[in-house]
Write an enzyme that holds these catalytic residues in place. Sequence first.
Site, short mmCIF file in Angstrom:
data_model
loop_
_atom_site.label_atom_id
_atom_site.label_comp_id
_atom_site.label_asym_id
_atom_site.label_seq_id
_atom_site.Cartn_x
_atom_site.Cartn_y
_atom_site.Cartn_z
N ARG A 63 0.83 -1.21 0.00
CA ARG A 63 0.00 0.00 0.00
C ARG A 63 0.86 1.26 0.00
NH1 ARG A 63 -3.36 2.52 4.53
NH2 ARG A 63 -4.89 3.79 3.45
N HIS A 67 0.78 4.31 -2.72
CA HIS A 67 0.52 5.69 -2.31
C HIS A 67 1.70 6.60 -2.66
CE1 HIS A 67 -3.20 5.53 0.44
NE2 HIS A 67 -3.16 4.41 -0.26
N ASN A 95 -3.33 9.07 4.24
CA ASN A 95 -2.11 8.32 4.52
C ASN A 95 -1.86 8.04 6.00
OD1 ASN A 95 -1.31 8.04 1.83
ND2 ASN A 95 -0.29 10.04 1.82
N HIS A 192 -5.61 -5.71 -2.72
CA HIS A 192 -6.47 -5.77 -1.54
C HIS A 192 -6.71 -7.20 -1.07
CE1 HIS A 192 -8.37 -1.47 -1.81
NE2 HIS A 192 -7.11 -1.46 -1.43
#
Length: 321
Positions: A63, A67, A95, A192
């Site tokens: 992740r 990001h 975040n 995910h």
Amino acid sequence: MAALIIQNVFAVMWVINMMMYGVANGLSMNYYMMTCPFAEFIVKNTVNRALQSDPTLAAALVRMHFHDCFVQGCDGSILIDSTKDNTAEKDSPANLSLRGYEIIDAAKDALEKQCPGVVSCSDILAMAARDAVFFAGGPVYDIPKGRKDGRRSKIEDTINLPPPTLNSSELIRMFGQRGFTPQEMVALSGAHTLGTARCSSFKNRLTNFDSTHDMDPSMDTQFAKTLSKTCIAGDSAEQPFDTTRNTFDNDYFNALQRKAGVLFSDQTLFASVQTRGIVNAYAMNQAMFFFNFQQAMVKMGAMDVKEGSNGEVRNTCRVIN
């Protein structure tokens, strides 16, 4: 015989992709071969130790890489700490739930002892995400290296991150603006398969969803009760994306077929005719998902990379030189 031919075709496609995404962006598979030959080994060992202690960190590293890349490109800007004069990306509401920074710090410290000033923090993050996928049971793949670290990290730039409320059409458009096909978008969403989502990211699906529905109609009613129970503990309560939260597999897509996607932006991939076929294909064929995922990750890892004087190799990942 046919299976062997297909396997060879995949292998040739993979090499071509490597060449395309590596050379075109000034990156190279063997970037550190002469300057820091043990770089990959050091990062892999650091990630392995961290995941043995806490398997949930695999999702965190993947992740974090996403990001990072979707804001200013893959330049390690997510790693920079805020100062009194600047609020950095990591302090954006989008975040605040990121974690695993200490793993990148540990790898950087080890690399600085071995070959100071050579390996960028953005490369460490890209390698760590790849290794996290592998140690969680996902595909084995290599990535080109040579990214330089960016010198900008501002909270306002995180507007480029896709929120969990987007529908399939909006996701296709947003990812398309960054050069990704709908299939690549769905493959990346398959990350995910690892980790959890906080109640604050999906509670809007449970009550007052829209003018005609109290609950999101794309969600299974029994699963909605499960999410509601999770949210009793508050906005920070976590719900696993699928039944194997620490294992990289295709169960995420099976969950979407059962209308048990946690986020609206997850379930929309099955609810929409634009992407349902891709979800069904990945749910049926894990090997196909793995292959498409690794291709999409290599492509994502080459987004807007900094080269030469446009970037630097940070001495400390949290601070611009």
